[in-house]
Design a protein around this motif. Structure first.
Motif, short mmCIF file in Angstrom:
data_model
loop_
_atom_site.label_atom_id
_atom_site.label_comp_id
_atom_site.label_asym_id
_atom_site.label_seq_id
_atom_site.Cartn_x
_atom_site.Cartn_y
_atom_site.Cartn_z
N GLY A 753 0.61 -1.38 0.06
CA GLY A 753 0.00 0.09 -0.02
C GLY A 753 0.80 1.10 0.05
N GLU A 754 0.19 2.42 0.04
CA GLU A 754 0.66 3.69 -0.01
C GLU A 754 1.18 4.07 1.55
N LEU A 755 2.51 4.57 1.68
CA LEU A 755 2.77 4.62 3.25
C LEU A 755 2.75 6.13 3.56
N TRP A 779 4.88 -1.67 -1.72
CA TRP A 779 4.65 -0.51 -1.12
C TRP A 779 5.19 0.79 -1.84
N THR A 780 4.86 1.87 -1.53
CA THR A 780 5.33 2.90 -2.09
C THR A 780 5.32 4.16 -1.03
N ILE A 781 6.58 4.81 -1.27
CA ILE A 781 6.96 5.95 -0.24
C ILE A 781 7.20 7.14 -0.97
N ARG A 811 13.63 0.21 -4.63
CA ARG A 811 14.29 1.06 -5.51
C ARG A 811 13.23 2.42 -6.05
N LYS A 812 13.76 3.04 -6.91
CA LYS A 812 12.97 4.43 -7.23
C LYS A 812 11.66 4.05 -7.82
N THR A 813 11.62 2.92 -8.81
CA THR A 813 10.29 2.75 -9.69
C THR A 813 10.48 1.25 -9.71
N ALA A 814 9.38 0.59 -10.54
CA ALA A 814 9.11 -0.85 -10.51
C ALA A 814 10.12 -1.05 -11.47
N SER A 815 10.82 -0.53 -12.59
CA SER A 815 11.77 -0.92 -13.08
C SER A 815 12.83 -1.43 -13.07
N SER A 816 13.41 -2.48 -13.43
CA SER A 816 14.56 -3.14 -12.72
C SER A 816 15.63 -2.35 -13.00
N SER A 838 17.02 7.61 -3.75
CA SER A 838 16.23 8.38 -4.74
C SER A 838 15.14 9.01 -3.88
N LYS A 839 14.44 10.12 -4.50
CA LYS A 839 13.62 10.79 -3.34
C LYS A 839 12.22 10.20 -3.04
N ARG A 840 11.93 9.09 -3.88
CA ARG A 840 10.59 8.22 -3.56
C ARG A 840 11.00 6.90 -3.69
N LEU A 841 10.46 6.05 -3.01
CA LEU A 841 10.89 4.48 -2.91
C LEU A 841 9.56 3.69 -3.28
N TRP A 842 10.01 2.61 -4.46
CA TRP A 842 9.16 1.57 -4.59
C TRP A 842 9.72 0.38 -4.07
N ILE A 843 8.94 -0.38 -3.10
CA ILE A 843 9.46 -1.46 -2.42
C ILE A 843 8.68 -2.60 -2.86
N GLN A 844 9.32 -3.84 -3.00
CA GLN A 844 8.65 -5.02 -3.10
C GLN A 844 9.51 -6.14 -2.25
N PHE A 845 8.33 -7.01 -1.93
CA PHE A 845 8.82 -8.38 -1.40
C PHE A 845 7.96 -9.35 -2.03
N LYS A 846 8.83 -10.50 -2.40
CA LYS A 846 8.09 -11.51 -2.89
C LYS A 846 8.55 -12.81 -2.41
N SER A 847 7.83 -14.00 -2.36
CA SER A 847 8.28 -15.21 -1.80
C SER A 847 7.79 -16.23 -2.57
N ASN A 848 8.46 -17.33 -2.61
CA ASN A 848 7.99 -18.61 -3.51
C ASN A 848 7.27 -19.57 -2.54
N GLU A 849 7.06 -20.66 -3.38
CA GLU A 849 6.24 -21.79 -2.67
C GLU A 849 7.35 -22.51 -1.61
N GLY A 850 8.70 -22.37 -1.52
CA GLY A 850 9.49 -23.08 -0.80
C GLY A 850 9.26 -22.66 0.69
N ASN A 851 10.54 -22.46 1.50
CA ASN A 851 10.62 -22.52 3.06
C ASN A 851 10.17 -21.02 3.32
N SER A 852 9.60 -20.82 4.39
CA SER A 852 9.35 -19.55 4.84
C SER A 852 10.21 -19.23 6.11
N ALA A 853 10.01 -17.68 6.54
CA ALA A 853 10.78 -17.43 7.64
C ALA A 853 9.80 -16.24 8.34
#
Length: 941
Positions: A753-755, A779-781, A811-816, A838-853
């Motif tokens: 979400g938007e922070l 998330w985006t800040i 990172r700054k945007t969703a672009s790699s 960067s002055k704004r942040l695009w944040i992503q967390f991704k998990s696969n079907e393997g181990n969790s923590a």
């Protein structure tokens, strides 16, 4: 920020309330610290790889992190970021900078040098100066355009290496001739001095401090070292060998000093020796409902009707998922509870679970349990909500509470409404109204409204509102923080008071001129008027609740500073020592005596913190009722026990027949095993007594139709053997896969979400429980203008077995290809702080079907960009992470919240007294900040 910005008085004035007062309050006589004198290099890479993600390289007085091929060092100087395509110039290993490369506007690069070096004329190379290790010279060093130039003291000549100094032969000869004449004169002291060593050569052979005296060189050692028998060597003192160095918990010896540290769940006090338990329950966001602090740890508990998941969260329990909630016919789950209902021509038994056939016509109305009366008093309406019976209290987080009076009408199906003439003659009217207050807190406490014995009676003609209901629910809860009014605490919370009413109209109110629908409209109009009057009373703090003869305040505004008073316990609690403790089950709170009283003979109470006791159910032929303090209906006496039943639930009772079971007391029937399964004996109390063809393991349930074990579907779990059902996950949680065996597999997937503009958290879903599989959060800040982002990662737990299947990237945007600030797919228990690239942040967390923590909870703050250079200077300094004490500061939620509060809003510094500031941080941390702030304010001094 340029040099001009650093020197401008306005920037300095703006910074003073930010950090300098904190640093000046810490200017106290230092205790035992690091050794003075010539420092001995410490290899920071030996401990936890210096906090470096890839390679740590030790250098004199410091260390530096380096990355493997295909990665570049992030701005925090510790973590490495993978770069698939070369974009910015500094990302290219051929950028040409000898030491540090920084990005400059328009795609250029700007090179910088490490301390002790200066930039060469080509603006790429770094030239050694005399400030770094005396330029490598043994004696004197002078900076020139070509670099350091060495020279020797008189009587010495330069070695071929251009750095070392050798004694001249002619000087030695002069000394010999002089000695011959001196012997004749008997001046042996001069001879001895001339032949002796000097501090100018090899530091006189001393390990540390050397001093020339009339008898030769004198060696000494700094604090933390002891001089050895050779008079030259200094040996470190291991302070931990003596009384554990004075440390409460752990002592770790260091070169010339020592460090104290504490066990998990404790914090080091500012004397840097004592350990104090961290009261996690005093922090925000610790537990959803109730928190219990223990030495070194804490435990969360949920209100009745809720289940704990993810260690700290509470979700609604779906009681109907297990054995139909024990209901004989219909089970309806509600938030925080459930209710059993019956089919047409049946009514609910006193045990609230069985259904009894009704002979004759069903009652057309329910007797009122609650009344609302408002009347003119002292220049305005004063309203009283009076509960006569069926009272139930429940309290939640942040002093929220809920009071229920009476009982809600059961939900009736369409078939019932259309086929039953009795139901067609009754109309249930439900209304709900919510009042919002901008400041204050929920407070269900006794209110002294009138002198004893002088309670005014509101007459009919002075009553503006007088209504009776069979059900009412009053809920008070807190919302978000809002700016405070002058003279109030710095921040207060919005408060919401919700009142739900329910009443029934029937044919008795119908007249020739007004049918049932007309009666309903008139009633709804009266209720709207009552709501308007009630709203005025709430905002004027003239709305009160009456329970068991007590007048209670519903809420109160935050008191002004001059009006602060000692808080009393809320209703349903008594004093035990200096603490407020809820009245336990089997007791109730007596408002007249203001204490907890045992339930009288013939009553019981199953819950804590209640103001009444429920009457014991009575059979048609009452027998002996049980004695005082019945905490459960089964203690009332005369009830059929589990494994038994009777027509009314009372003795005489019969054992459940073979093939049936009953786990509860006071029931009128037993549940069949199903599928023709027999039981092992008469009087069975659970399905596990049924003789199934196979024994189902946890994560499965027995299907009585197919007589096979079926895996629990996703969203359910079963921790026990031999069950015929699976338990639904609480609230909005679900499981990653089917066949779950434990509540810990139920996870909340909500995230992203938007922070906020100033401070906030980036949190993995279900934290601090393990995050779910196959999840993606974004998330985006977006800070306000002229603000930058500071992030602290206290610790992060991601499984390393999955080959980076789970990762967090900022990172700054969703672009790699956009500017990357932080990226990791590993576990780090060592904290790190960094500013956004960067002055704004695009944040992503991704998990696969393997181990969790466990994941992460990462706080961030946005701050005035005028402080950018100072903040970067602090977070890039290795000393911020080298000390365990400093690491604990970055993990301390209370301290980080205070620091971020001041960074986001510098004026909030004045909320903290000088004493609080001194007690918050260890002196070593204060000294580090003070040096940074001083250099920022006086760059040329």
């Amino acid at each position: 920020m340029g040099v001009a910005g650093r020197g401008c008085p306005s920037a300095a004035r703006a910074l003073l309330p930010l950090l300098l007062p904190l640093l000046l309050t810490a200017a106290v006589p230092p205790g035992r610290g690091r050794a003075a004198g010539l420092p001995e290099d410490v290899d920071e890479c030996l401990e936890n790889n210096g906090g470096c993600q890839h390679t740590c390289v030790n250098v004199m007085g410091s260390y530096e992190c380096r990355c493997k091929e295909g990665f570049f060092l992030s701005d925090n100087q510790h973590t490495c970021i993978h770069r698939s395509e070369e974009g910015l110039s500094c990302m290219n290993k051929n950028h040409g900078c000898s030491h540090i490369c920084k990005e400059a506007p328009r795609g250029n690069v700007a090179c910088e040098c490490r301390p002790g070096f200066e930039l060469a004329k080509n603006q790429r190379d770094c030239v050694l100066t005399c400030n770094h290790g005396n330029g490598g010279c043994q004696h004197s060093c002078e900076d020139t355009a070509e670099g350091p130039e060495c020279s020797c003291h008189p009587q010495y000549k330069m070695h071929a290496d251009g750095r070392s100094c050798l004694e001249r032969e002619d000087a030695a000869l002069e000394v010999t001739e002089s000695n011959a004449t001196s012997v004749a004169d008997g001046d042996k002291r001069v001879k001895r001095r001339l032949l002796m060593e000097t501090c100018a050569v090899n530091n006189g052979g001393c390990d540390r401090t050397c001093k020339d005296t009339s008898t030769g060189v004198h060696c000494s050692c700094p604090i933390g070292f002891t001089l050895q028998l050779d008079g030259k060597t200094c040996k470190d003192i291991d302070e931990c060998q003596t009384r554990n160095g004075g440390c409460d918990h752990f002592c770790k010896n260091t070169v010339g000093s020592f460090d104290c540290s504490c066990k998990k769940g404790f914090k080091l006090l500012t004397d840097e020796k004592s350990c104090q338990d961290v009261d996690e329950c005093s922090l925000d966001r610790t537990c959803d409902h109730s928190c219990i602090n223990h030495p070194g740890t804490f435990a969360c508990a949920c209100n009745k009707g809720y289940t704990l998941y993810g260690f700290t969260h509470c979700g609604d329990t779906n009681e109907c998922s297990v054995n139909n909630g024990g209901c004989q016919q219909i089970c309806v789950n509600t938030v925080g509870s459930y209710e059993c209902q019956c089919h047409s021509a049946y009514k609910l038994h006193w045990n609230k679970k069985d259904c009894v056939e009704v002979k004759g016509v069903l009652p057309t109305s329910v007797s009122p349990h609650v009344s609302l009366q408002c009347g003119r008093s002292g220049g305005g309406d004063r309203c009283f909500l009076r509960c006569h019976s069926g009272i139930h209290l429940s309290s939640g987080l942040q002093e929220a509470y809920s009071v229920t009076c009476g009982s809600s009408s059961p939900l009736r199906s369409k078939q019932q409404k259309s086929n039953d003439s009795a139901f067609r003659d009754v109309a249930t009217i439900r209304t709900s109204v919510t009042f919002k207050l901008n400041e204050g807190k929920c407070s269900l406490k006794k209110a002294e409204l009138f002198p004893e014995g002088l309670r005014p009676v509101l007459s009919e003609k002075h009553s503006s509102v007088k209504e009776s209901f069979h059900y009412a629910n009053l809920t008070c809860s807190s919302g978000k923080q809002v700016p405070a009014a002058p003279g109030r605490p710095s921040t207060t919370r919005e408060m919401f008071i919700t009142v739900e009413f329910e009443l029934e109209t029937n044919q008795k109110e119908v007249t020739a001129s007004c049918d049932l629908s007309c009666v309903v409209k008139r009633t709804e109009k009266r209720l709207r008027k009552a709501a308007r009057t009630l709203r005025k009373a709430v905002h004027r703090e003239r709305f009160h609740l009456q329970l068991s003869g007590m007048d209670l305040e519903v809420a109160k505004k935050s008191p002004r500073t001059s009006e602060r008073r000692v808080e009393s316990c809320r209703v349903g609690q008594g004093h035990v020592g200096n603490q407020c403790v809820s009245c336990r089950a089997g007791t109730y709170y007596d408002g007249a005596q203001e204490r907890c009283i045992l339930c009288p003979n013939g009553t019981y109470q199953t819950e804590e913190g209640q103001v009444t006791c429920e009457p014991c159910p009575r059979p048609e032929n009452p027998g002996a009722l049980k004695t005082l303090e019945a905490w459960n209906v089964s203690e009332c006496g005369g009830l059929c026990q589990p494994g038994e039943y009777s027509a009314d639930g009372f003795a005489p009772c019969q054992l459940c027949a073979l093939g049936t079971f009953q786990p509860e007391a006071g029931r009128t029937s037993c549940f069949p095993c199903g599928g023709g399964l027999p039981t092992k004996h008469l009087g069975a109390t659970s399905f596990q007594d049924c003789e199934t063809r196979v024994q189902c393991s946890p994560g499965h349930f027995y299907n009585t139709t197919t007589h096979r074990c079926i895996r629990c579907p996703a969203g359910t779990y079963q921790p026990e053997f031999g069950k015929n059902n699976c338990v639904s996950c609480p609230g909005n949680t679900t499981t990653d896969f089917d066949g779950s065996t434990n509540i810990i597999h139920c996870k909340n997937r909500r995230c992203g979400g938007e922070l906020g503009d100033f401070t906030g958290y980036i949190e993995s879903p279900n934290y601090p429980g393990n995050y779910p599989a196959n999840t993606e959060c974004t998330w985006t800040i977006n800070p306000p203008p002229k603000r930058r982002i500071l992030i602290v990662v206290p610790e992060i737990f991601l499984p390393i077995e999955d080959d980076c299947g789970d990762y967090l990237v900022m990172r700054k945007t969703a672009s790699s290809n956009s500017v990357t600030t932080y990226e990791t797919c590993q576990t780090y228990e060592r904290p790190i702080a960094f500013t956004s690239r960067s002055k704004r942040l695009w944040i992503q967390f991704k998990s696969n079907e393997g181990n969790s923590a466990r994941g992460f909870q990462v706080p961030y703050v946005t701050y005035d960009e005028d402080y950018q250079e100072l903040i970067e200077d602090i977070v890039r300094d290795g000393r911020l992470y080298a000390s365990e004490n400093h690491q604990e500061i970055l993990k301390d939620k209370k301290l980080i919240k205070a620091l971020f509060d001041v960074l986001a809003h510098p004026q909030n510094y004045f909320k903290y007294t000088a004493q609080e500031s001194r007690e918050m941080f260890p002196r070593s941390f204060i000294r580090l900040l003070r040096s940074k702030v001083s250099r920022f304010l006086r760059p040329y001094k």
